[in-house]
Write an enzyme that holds these catalytic residues in place. Structure first.
Site, PDB file in Angstrom:
ATOM      1  N   GLY A 150      48.804   1.195  31.374  1.00  0.00           N
ATOM      2  CA  GLY A 150      47.773   1.974  32.033  1.00  0.00           C
ATOM      3  C   GLY A 150      46.552   2.202  31.167  1.00  0.00           C
ATOM      4  O   GLY A 150      45.502   2.583  31.667  1.00  0.00           O
ATOM      5  N   GLY A 201      44.682   0.049  29.646  1.00  0.00           N
ATOM      6  CA  GLY A 201      43.620  -0.879  30.022  1.00  0.00           C
ATOM      7  C   GLY A 201      42.965  -0.468  31.321  1.00  0.00           C
ATOM      8  O   GLY A 201      41.742  -0.542  31.472  1.00  0.00           O
ATOM      9  N   ASP A 202      43.775  -0.004  32.250  1.00  0.00           N
ATOM     10  CA  ASP A 202      43.239   0.452  33.538  1.00  0.00           C
ATOM     11  C   ASP A 202      42.300   1.640  33.359  1.00  0.00           C
ATOM     12  O   ASP A 202      41.180   1.650  33.867  1.00  0.00           O
ATOM     13  CB  ASP A 202      44.384   0.896  34.461  1.00  0.00           C
ATOM     14  CG  ASP A 202      45.184  -0.271  35.001  1.00  0.00           C
ATOM     15  OD1 ASP A 202      44.603  -1.351  35.205  1.00  0.00           O
ATOM     16  OD2 ASP A 202      46.394  -0.100  35.241  1.00  0.00           O
ATOM     17  N   THR A 203      42.788   2.658  32.642  1.00  0.00           N
ATOM     18  CA  THR A 203      41.987   3.876  32.524  1.00  0.00           C
ATOM     19  C   THR A 203      40.690   3.597  31.766  1.00  0.00           C
ATOM     20  O   THR A 203      39.628   4.106  32.134  1.00  0.00           O
ATOM     21  CB  THR A 203      42.781   4.988  31.818  1.00  0.00           C
ATOM     22  OG1 THR A 203      43.376   4.455  30.642  1.00  0.00           O
ATOM     23  CG2 THR A 203      43.870   5.535  32.708  1.00  0.00           C
ATOM     24  N   GLY A 210      38.370   1.796  34.054  1.00  0.00           N
ATOM     25  CA  GLY A 210      37.856   2.722  35.054  1.00  0.00           C
ATOM     26  C   GLY A 210      36.688   3.539  34.521  1.00  0.00           C
ATOM     27  O   GLY A 210      35.730   3.834  35.243  1.00  0.00           O
TER      28      GLY A 210
END
Lengths: 392, 392
Positions: free
Chosen positions: B172, B174-176, B179
């Site tokens: 997560g 990388g996602d956050t 974002g």
């Protein structure tokens, strides 16, 4: 037209955090003036040495990426004449960015209370190590410690429990926190244009590191044990060493959908491919089945080259890659991917050396793909012009 | 107090955590966010916590709360024209549309940028992709472990032992991070849209953002720097050691000679205190001596607890810390630090489970340190009200 072309930013920064925020603003079109202390200036001008890169005024690739296009003014802020220039700049700026500690700011009279009273529309963006409160607020705030070490990222990422802690990709915490600060400052600018009020916005390395790892960390509160190892991780969600010494790597969240393609690409025996102990989601959760799967996949992965296995898996829609090294982004298909999206732009220095430099990874349709390269200015390069503009 | 983005209206069509984080922060900064999901199951990440043995009910869903708390939830099957009408009625009034749907899917739905821009010229569209807009990898599935971490070398080149398995990247993260980069761009475009009346399409990718945040390290590869580092070739006073209790002590300093005696005291190295092969920094530039010393310290560290070693280091002002695990942020002084700064809030679910949930780590002076739990809404929870508002 660049989105932030009408804005003026003054930054008093070092390292890479608030510096990255300033670079984003520059890349989005703002005028950014960076204040440094003479004679040496920001010590990150010399950081490239550690990695055997040039740090000359006409070739400083590491510094260019963070500071390209910023006007560079060298000010001795203890000198009232210079402080006058500083305040004249801030009085005309939309944003003041800094990584100086609170105590230092108060001493200089550049703390929020003082600045807000003088310049009520100013937005101040501040980076700290640990935040404004709490038992660690005065501790030094290196990203290896405050972002990575303190948040568990150096040990709970190990797959061989007991191994040496990983080497923190230092700078990653800085750049992530700098991105976070850019978000906060932009929101405050939006609000200022509605209300006319300035704002103090602060992000810390520790808080940002905590946020970006919150998904995995929060599971600890329900008893989930980190770190993982090969045998308690998803057999299809880890790396395997191949014949050529490279790792094949996949991350499979939908086991039942992708097991047929995965097992076929590996060339696993037919009976194992169909066996519900391995093919079903529940079956592969059983520890004995997991262990057997991992051991078998290890054996079969070694029979193929990584690239060959990767192509087969890809054809089966398995989310996967051959594990890259840092250097791999600079050649082949990865380089092509980067350059075609403007993540890297090629630049040739006067030395004749051609390098690929990273750019802000945000695409604006109105701008299209652009080479955003701008050289970083030398220490005090813009002093004359700045003193002329802001001296009185 | 007015929140910075009050008055802004956001429509979100996302899954996973990248664009979802972007929309969550928009909500946290005061925007109204309506999140569209496909009935009947909704977003797949509603169920993600199961992997870690966490509850995933409407009443208690800790991970989902952190990414989606407070958003209005509208379940729409967008293949039905009457539902698409609601979608368009919302977009007509929205300032921002955030999505992680792939290009092909958007085109099919008529929600691609060209179509939307023609209809709603002021709308800002924020889009997260796996690999960007162009290039050889553009159609591959984008997952943060692969596109952000593995493809950029982070899974391999952070190891400090070449024989150890690839690391388990912080899920997560990388996602956050992506974002946030998206949000930086969206806010830049919003700022511009208010001045010019013209919206923009803003896109970032997991791959590009992962690339950007690691430039501090990767760029050296242009000049031949070799990754990864190995514990045995790293400075004996610039790495972590595993101790008897399984915890790690971490030292990070440059003044080797100054701290040598303290280092010997802490690790019990009396027998080599005066050994010319190890007692100066210059001596350990000999890689054989360096490897011998690291091996010896690794052995000695296992004879004491981390706290015992750390106490001695601390008493001698050696820059060092205990390396945390993910779980360590939920107790002791780190918890205190997080709560004091609003990085976490305490929340007790109806089940009686008391947990600490992570919040957006941006501090706004006008808002103060906020402690505001918001639960995530159930699938379609707000359908009735929203259909009333946007149905015609």
């Amino acid at each position: 037209m660049k989105p932030l072309k009408d804005l003026t930013v003054v930054e008093l920064t070092t390292y890479w955090t608030a510096v990255t925020t300033g670079r984003y603003f520059r890349a989005m079109g703002a005028r950014v003036i960076k204040v440094e202390t003479p004679p040496g200036g920001d010590f990150c001008r010399y950081f490239g040495k550690v990695y055997k890169m040039p740090i000359a005024n006409d070739e400083n690739p590491s510094y260019d990426m963070y500071n390209g296009g910023k006007e560079a003014v060298a000010l001795n802020l203890k000198d009232p004449e210079h402080m006058k220039v500083m305040l004249n700049m801030i009085s005309k700026a939309d944003v003041f960015l800094t990584s100086t500690r609170e105590k230092g700011l108060v001493k200089l009279g550049l703390d929020w209370k003082t600045l807000h009273a003088k310049y009520p529309k100013l937005i101040m963006g501040h980076v700290t190590g640990w935040g404004l409160n709490g038992p660690k607020k005065d501790d030094s705030g290196l990203d290896a410690v405050a972002f990575f070490g303190a948040n568990g990222l150096l040990t709970d990422t190990l797959m061989d429990e007991g191994g040496s802690p990983i080497y923190s990709p230092t700078g990653m915490g800085d750049l992530t926190t700098g991105t976070m600060l850019a978000v906060g400052v932009l929101a405050a600018l939006h609000n200022r244009d509605v209300t006319g009020e300035g704002e103090y916005v602060m992000c810390s390395l520790n808080g940002t590191g905590s946020w970006v790892s919150s998904a995995v960390a929060s599971a600890s509160q329900y008893g989930y044990e980190w770190p993982r190892n090969a045998f308690n991780s998803g057999p299809l969600s880890q790396g395997y060493l191949c014949k050529d010494g490279k790792y094949f790597y996949s991350m499979v969240n939908e086991h039942e959908r992708l097991w047929p393609a995965y097992s076929a690409a590996l060339g696993l025996p037919e009976e194992m491919r169909k066996d519900p102990r391995y093919a079903s989601r529940d079956g592969q959760l059983q520890p004995d089945n997991r262990r057997f799967m991992v051991e078998t996949i290890r054996e079969y992965a070694k029979k193929q080259d990584s690239e060959e296995l990767y192509r087969k898996m890809l054809a089966g829609d398995v989310p996967c890659c051959v594990l890259a090294k840092y250097e791999d982004r600079y050649h082949g298909e990865m380089l092509e991917q980067q350059v075609s999206n403007g993540y890297l732009s090629e630049h040739t220095y006067p030395s004749g050396k051609s390098v690929y430099l990273n750019q802000m990874p945000i695409y604006f349709e109105s701008e299209g793909f652009k080479d955003l390269y701008e050289r970083s200015h030398a220490v005090g390069e813009d002093n004359e012009a700045i003193f002329k503009e802001f001296g009185e | 107090m007015r929140k910075p983005l009050e008055g802004i209206f956001v429509v979100e069509l996302t899954t996973y955590w990248a664009a979802t984080t972007c929309a969550k922060f928009l909500h946290d900064m005061g925007a109204r966010v309506v999140r569209i999901e496909t009935p009947p199951r909704g977003d797949a990440t509603r169920y993600y916590g199961r992997i870690f043995g966490m509850p995933v009910t409407n009443e208690e869903n800790a991970i989902h709360d952190q990414f989606n708390g407070g958003k209005e939830c509208l379940a729409l099957d967008l293949t039905k024209p009457e539902n698409m009408k609601v979608m368009h009625n919302m977009l007509a009034k929205a300032d921002i549309f955030v999505t992680s749907t792939r290009y092909k899917g958007l085109k099919k739905l008529g929600l691609d940028w060209d179509t939307l821009h023609a209809k709603y010229p002021k709308l800002v569209m924020g889009h997260v992709t796996g690999y960007g807009k162009e290039g050889p990898l553009v159609n591959r599935p984008g997952i943060d472990a692969i596109s952000f971490f593995a493809a950029n070398g982070i899974v391999l080149d952070t190891r400090t032992d070449p024989d150890s398995p690839p690391i388990y990247p912080t899920g997560g993260m990388g996602d956050t991070t992506t974002g946030m980069a998206l949000l930086g761009g969206v806010l830049g475009a919003l700022y511009n849209a208010r001045i010019t009346g013209e919206g923009d399409y803003v896109m970032t990718s997991l791959y590009g953002t992962g690339n950007f945040v690691t430039i501090g390290f990767a760029t050296g590869c242009n000049y031949g720097y070799q990754w990864p580092r190995e514990a045995k070739t790293m400075s004996p006073m610039g790495q972590g050691y595993r101790c008897k209790d399984g915890k790690y002590v971490y030292i990070f300093l440059n003044e080797y000679d100054k701290f040598w005696n303290a280092f010997c005291d802490a690790f019990g190295l009396d027998d080599i205190r005066t050994d010319p092969r190890y007692c100066t920094q210059d001596a350990t530039l000999n890689l054989q001596y360096r490897a011998e010393l690291v091996t010896l310290v690794q052995e000695r560290a296992l004879l004491k607890t981390a706290q015992e070693i750390y106490d001695v280091l601390l008493a001698n002002d050696v820059p060092s810390c205990l390396l945390n695990q993910y779980k360590d942020r939920y107790h002791g002084e780190y918890l205190e630090q997080s709560l004091a700064n609003g990085y976490m809030i305490e929340h007790t679910y109806d089940s009686g489970n008391k947990v600490y949930l992570t919040q957006m780590p941006i501090y706004f002076e006008s808002q103060g340190t906020h402690h505001e739990y918001e639960r995530c809404h159930a699938i379609g929870e707000d359908n009735e009200a929203l259909l009333k508002e946007f149905g015609e």
